[in-house]
Structures are given as structure tokens and as C-alpha cells.
Motif scaffolding. Structure first.
Motif, PDB file in Angstrom:
ATOM      1  N   LEU A  23       0.814  -1.205   0.000  1.00 25.29           N
ATOM      2  CA  LEU A  23       0.000   0.000   0.000  1.00 25.29           C
ATOM      3  C   LEU A  23       0.855   1.265   0.000  1.00 25.29           C
ATOM      4  O   LEU A  23       1.142   1.825  -1.044  1.00 25.29           O
ATOM      5  N   VAL A  24       1.299   1.703   1.186  1.00 24.46           N
ATOM      6  CA  VAL A  24       1.908   3.036   1.278  1.00 24.46           C
ATOM      7  C   VAL A  24       3.233   3.149   0.531  1.00 24.46           C
ATOM      8  O   VAL A  24       3.521   4.186  -0.070  1.00 24.46           O
ATOM      9  N   GLN A  25       4.070   2.106   0.554  1.00 22.07           N
ATOM     10  CA  GLN A  25       5.343   2.219  -0.160  1.00 22.07           C
ATOM     11  C   GLN A  25       5.121   2.240  -1.672  1.00 22.07           C
ATOM     12  O   GLN A  25       5.792   2.971  -2.398  1.00 22.07           O
ATOM     13  N   ALA A  26       4.156   1.463  -2.133  1.00 21.04           N
ATOM     14  CA  ALA A  26       3.852   1.458  -3.568  1.00 21.04           C
ATOM     15  C   ALA A  26       3.355   2.824  -4.031  1.00 21.04           C
ATOM     16  O   ALA A  26       3.647   3.267  -5.147  1.00 21.04           O
ATOM     17  N   TRP A  27       2.599   3.512  -3.166  1.00 20.88           N
ATOM     18  CA  TRP A  27       2.063   4.823  -3.538  1.00 20.88           C
ATOM     19  C   TRP A  27       3.122   5.923  -3.476  1.00 20.88           C
ATOM     20  O   TRP A  27       2.961   6.970  -4.118  1.00 20.88           O
ATOM     21  N   ASN A  28       4.157   5.724  -2.704  1.00 19.65           N
ATOM     22  CA  ASN A  28       5.113   6.798  -2.444  1.00 19.65           C
ATOM     23  C   ASN A  28       6.508   6.539  -3.009  1.00 19.65           C
ATOM     24  O   ASN A  28       7.428   7.316  -2.749  1.00 19.65           O
ATOM     25  N   THR A  29       6.679   5.454  -3.760  1.00 26.54           N
ATOM     26  CA  THR A  29       7.985   5.176  -4.349  1.00 26.54           C
ATOM     27  C   THR A  29       8.366   6.271  -5.350  1.00 26.54           C
ATOM     28  O   THR A  29       7.545   6.707  -6.152  1.00 26.54           O
ATOM     29  N   PHE A  30       9.610   6.685  -5.300  1.00 24.72           N
ATOM     30  CA  PHE A  30      10.078   7.767  -6.169  1.00 24.72           C
ATOM     31  C   PHE A  30       9.951   7.345  -7.637  1.00 24.72           C
ATOM     32  O   PHE A  30      10.394   6.259  -8.016  1.00 24.72           O
ATOM     33  N   PRO A  31       9.364   8.181  -8.481  1.00 21.64           N
ATOM     34  CA  PRO A  31       9.191   7.834  -9.898  1.00 21.64           C
ATOM     35  C   PRO A  31      10.507   7.923 -10.664  1.00 21.64           C
ATOM     36  O   PRO A  31      10.909   9.000 -11.113  1.00 21.64           O
ATOM     37  N   ALA A  32      11.186   6.807 -10.826  1.00 24.85           N
ATOM     38  CA  ALA A  32      12.513   6.800 -11.439  1.00 24.85           C
ATOM     39  C   ALA A  32      12.503   7.278 -12.884  1.00 24.85           C
ATOM     40  O   ALA A  32      13.525   7.726 -13.400  1.00 24.85           O
ATOM     41  N   GLU A  33      11.352   7.215 -13.549  1.00 29.64           N
ATOM     42  CA  GLU A  33      11.276   7.622 -14.949  1.00 29.64           C
ATOM     43  C   GLU A  33      11.643   9.094 -15.155  1.00 29.64           C
ATOM     44  O   GLU A  33      12.089   9.498 -16.231  1.00 29.64           O
ATOM     45  N   LYS A  34      11.457   9.904 -14.126  1.00 30.90           N
ATOM     46  CA  LYS A  34      11.723  11.329 -14.271  1.00 30.90           C
ATOM     47  C   LYS A  34      13.218  11.634 -14.425  1.00 30.90           C
ATOM     48  O   LYS A  34      13.588  12.752 -14.772  1.00 30.90           O
ATOM     49  N   TRP A  35      14.065  10.626 -14.158  1.00 34.07           N
ATOM     50  CA  TRP A  35      15.499  10.863 -14.309  1.00 34.07           C
ATOM     51  C   TRP A  35      15.895  11.049 -15.776  1.00 34.07           C
ATOM     52  O   TRP A  35      16.906  11.662 -16.076  1.00 34.07           O
ATOM     53  N   GLY A  36      15.136  10.457 -16.670  1.00 31.41           N
ATOM     54  CA  GLY A  36      15.467  10.587 -18.076  1.00 31.41           C
ATOM     55  C   GLY A  36      16.590   9.679 -18.521  1.00 31.41           C
ATOM     56  O   GLY A  36      17.106   9.819 -19.634  1.00 31.41           O
TER      57      GLY A  36
END
Length: 469
Positions: A232-245
């Protein structure tokens, strides 16, 4: 054996019928939740104390070993070679920079399935000690703390206990809440009391004082748990690695953890690692500078990694250099200084640079919460956690003592508080139970299982029903 004083019974029954029934219902919930929770809370407090003081006195990896400064430290590459040479068949995995000039440098060297922590004198490359990453007392206590040495089964058992502790806290605060014009006097135990009354006033008052810290610790601990945390909470708050490019690898940051010991910021643990070899990334090491252990360490100092930080070397062809400082690894007393930088092993370019400011709101809360949980924020935090753990142990023991003093002699049953008849406002109680079940799934599943057991088994066997009554 202490029996119930008739005068005390009359005092209990003096409130209005509705209030009395609500009190008895809360007491019954508190009692049954405590039966399951008390052993786990005691274990968590004891192992928490062990880990706290090991990290204070020696460090979980031996990083508090003292040395005598003598000129300038040797090159990290020279020290790392000495560490690798000390372990037969070893491969360098990690460098932990000392937080002060008079402390040892630590290297993690893996040999097969074994992870060996090697402490060296940074001025002479002398090997001061070697220890298995899996065999230390810190890791043993941590494995008990996290899984009860039972793997996934233990994790689920502890998550149930932590979830039911929320019920215990809510019902306990309701029982403690000032009545009969006591007002603020309930904040101070009545040390003039005797017998069970003394145990009760100490149990209630200390429990109320520690309740806020206990909730914070439970939330930070549950955020690592297998269901409420990971699903639940970790899945919702994991840093979106895609934004690194940058291209992403097939492994997550959790690959840098070792066994059950968490070393990666909570908000990054499930995020994929970036991959080397694409030519992507921001300017990192200067053009023409070879990407080596020494140059990456120097670059880390250049971009602001002072004192203690950790450097993980690349694994495989797509692996990256990872420079990190985070509260999860006891690197700093300031959670807001959390930072993780990934560097391409071929070009030296920065593929990702994640700071505390980049975390989600909950991720920031976890960084601070874990630092508080581990006692990383200074001597005041160590003192607070020590007092807190001792208080949890006392509240757990005193709950058992009060039950023992209250139960009738030779009763042949657990002597639970009586179930009030014609319970008023039962819809509200059901809504509270539903809210707890939705917020903490393992608590909900446990309540459903107990209800089914009661209806299908216990209620049909008079002898069993009597023992559990």
C-alpha cells in the motif's frame, strides 16, 4: 490472591449505564488485543534497545573503531585493495567513509554468499577487524525485530501485532481519559495507591504518555511491513525513477540492501536503478577524468558529501556508482541531508540526483521517522528511545500483572472483562472496526478470523468457551 473489593465495584458501576457499557466494551477489546500484542511489543522494545546501543557504542559495521590520525589518509583505492586482499576470493562492494578523522574506514567485501565488513586504518591500510555482515549482534537483533526469525510468516505476525496495537492504544486512551472531574490529575500517577490500583495508575499514565511516540514508531515500522507497507503506502510513495530521463535497469534499489537489514531510503527501495552505458545524464566528472574509485570519491566530496557517506561500486555491465547519505544507514543526524547520486560507470555522468526535497510528503515523513526510530538525531534521541523502550516493556509487564491480580483464584479461565449486554451505539463500534480494518488490512483479517473462530468453533464447545471467557 487479590479479590475484587466490593467498594471498587460500586465505583465502577456508578457512571451512567451507557458510559459504563462503553467502558466495559473498550476494556474487553483492550484485554483481548493485549493477549496477542504484549509478547511482540516486549520483543520489539528489547531488540530495539539492543540495536540502539550497538549502533551507539560500536556501530553496526564497526565504524566507531578509533585510530590515531597521522598525516593525510591514503588513497581509497589503496585502502580498498588492502580490504580485498584480506578476504580470500573477495570482491569490493561498498566503501563507507569515516565520519571523523580519527575513525576507521569501512569496506564491504563479498566472498561468495558471505558479506565481510573490513575496518582499516585510513593512514596505514592496516586491517583492524573483519566481521561477517550477517553474524553481528545488531543483525541478529534486527532479524528478530523484523521477522522473529520466521521469514515471511514472522513478518505477518509482527504486522498483525503492530496493527492491533493501534486498537490497544485507542481503547487504552479511552479507558484512561479523565472522568469524575479528575482533569489533568490523570497525567500524574497516583503513587500513594497500593496493590492492583498502583499497577493500574502506573500502567495507564505511562501508556498515555508514550502513546504518541508509539504511534509514530508503529507507522514507521508498519511502512516496511509486507502488506500495509509494501503493498500500500510504499507502492504509492515510491520515487518515480522515470523522471530521471536515463535508461532503467531490471533491479531496484533494494538490491543494495543486505539480508533483512535495510540500507536504502524507504522512498527509493522499490524504484528501479538507472543503467550505465547510454550516454545520458547530466555533467558529472570532468572530461578526461577516468571514472575510478578515487575519482568518484573525490567527486562526492566536491558535490557536498562531507564526513560519512557510502559508495556502492557498479555491479555488472549496466551497474552504476551510487553515492549516498541517508538516515536509513545512520549516516547523519539530519534526515533533511538525505541524498542519493547515481553515476554512469563509463562516462562519469550523473544519471540521478535525489535529495530530501525530492521525496514525497510521506517519504519525507519516513526519512524523519526512521531517523527518530533508530535514535540517529543526537543524544536527546538516544535518551528518548531508551526511556521509551523501557516504558513499553513496563507497560507490557504491568498489563500482565494487573490481569494476574484481577483473575479469580483457580478460575480455570482467562477471566476476560465481561461483555456488556445491549451494547449502545453498536453501529459506531462497527464503523470504528471497519475503519481499522480498511486502514490496516492485517488487523481486519485478524478480527474476521477471530469472529469466525468464535462463531464456528468456540461458541459450539462449552468447555472452550469457558476457558476463553
Amino acid at each position: 490472591m487479590v479479590s475484587i473489593d466490593p467498594s471498587q465495584v460500586s465505583q465502577v458501576t456508578t457512571p451512567a449505564p451507557t458510559t459504563n457499557k462503553l467502558y466495559l466494551a473498550a476494556w474487553r477489546w483492550h484485554f483481548y488485543a493485549g493477549l496477542y500484542v504484549i509478547p511482540f511489543l516486549t520483543m520489539l522494545a528489547l531488540t530495539g534497545l539492543v540495536m540502539l546501543w550497538i549502533s551507539v557504542l560500536s556501530g553496526r559495521d564497526g565504524e566507531w573503531i578509533k585510530v590515531v590520525p597521522n598525516g593525510e589518509p591514503m588513497a581509497v583505492s589503496t585502502l580498498s585493495q588492502a580490504a580485498v586482499d584480506a578476504v580470500e576470493g573477495g570482491t569490493l562492494v561498498q566503501y563507507i567513509a569515516p565520519r571523523a578523522a580519527d575513525l576507521a574506514a569501512i569496506f564491504r567485501v563479498d566472498a561468495g554468499d558471505d558479506a565481510i565488513m573490513v575496518a582499516l586504518n585510513p593512514y596505514s591500510a592496516e586491517v583492524l577487524t573483519e566481521m561477517s555482515r550477517r553474524a553481528g549482534w545488531y543483525d541478529f537483533a534486527n532479524d528478530i525485530h523484523g521477522t522473529f526469525l520466521l521469514g515471511v510468516t514472522g513478518d505477518r505476525m509482527i504486522e498483525i501485532a503492530a496493527s492491533l496495537t493501534m486498537v490497544l492504544i485507542a481503547s487504552g486512551l479511552y479507558l484512561w481519559w479523565p472522568r469524575n472531574e479528575k482533569g489533568l490529575r490523570v497525567l500524574v500517577p497516583n503513587i500513594a495507591a497500593r496493590g492492583r490500583s498502583l499497577w493500574k495508575t502506573l500502567h495507564a499514565t505511562i501508556g498515555a504518555w508514550i502513546s504518541i511516540v508509539l504511534v509514530l514508531f508503529l507507522v514507521s515500522g508498519l511502512s516496511w511491513a509486507g502488506i500495509w507497507g509494501q503493498k500500500l503506502v510504499q507502492a504509492w510513495n515510491t520515487f518515480p525513477a522515470e523522471k530521471w530521463g536515463a535508461p532503467l535497469s531490471d533491479v531496484t534499489h533494494a538490491s543494495m540492501n543486505h539480508s533483512a537489514t535495510k540500507e536504502v531510503p524507504w522512498v527509493l527501495e522499490r524504484a528501479p536503478m538507472p543503467a550505465s552505458g547510454s550516454g545520458a545524464g547530466a555533467t558529472g566528472l570532468a572530461d578526461g577524468v577516468p571514472v575510478t574509485l578515487d575519482s568518484v570519491v573525490a567527486f562526492a566530496r566536491q558535490i557536498g558529501f562531507a564526513e560519512r557517506f557510502q559508495l556502492n561500486v557498479p555491479k555488472g555491465e549496466s551497474g552504476v556508482w551510487t553515492i549516498s547519505r541517508d538516515s536509513m544507514s545512520n549516516d547523519s543526524a539530519h534526515p533533511a541531508s538525505d541524498r542519493t547520486v547515481h553515476i554512469d560507470q563509463y562516462t562519469g555522468k550523473i544519471l540521478a540526483d535525489v535529495k530530501f526535497a525530492d521525496y514525497s510528503v510521506y517519504g519525507k515523513g519516513m526519512a524523519v521517522g526512521i531517523a527518530l526510530h533508530e535514535g540517529d538525531m543526537g543524544w536527546w534521541n538516544i535518551a528518548l528511545n531508551t526511556l521509551f523502550c523501557l516504558s513499553v516493556i513496563f507497560v507490557s509487564i504491568s498489563g500482565g500483572v494487573m490481569w494476574w491480580l484481577r483473575r479469580p483464584a483457580k478460575a480455570g479461565r482467562i477471566a476476560a472483562p465481561p461483555m456488556p449486554r445491549d451494547m449502545p451505539l453498536w453501529q459506531g463500534a462497527m464503523l470504528v472496526g471497519l475503519a481499522v480494518s480498511l486502514a490496516f488490512p492485517m488487523a481486519g483479517l485478524t478480527l474476521l478470523a477471530v469472529l469466525a473462530l468464535d462463531v464456528l468453533v468456540i461458541s459450539r464447545i462449552p468447555a472452550l468457551r469457558r476457558v476463553l471467557s
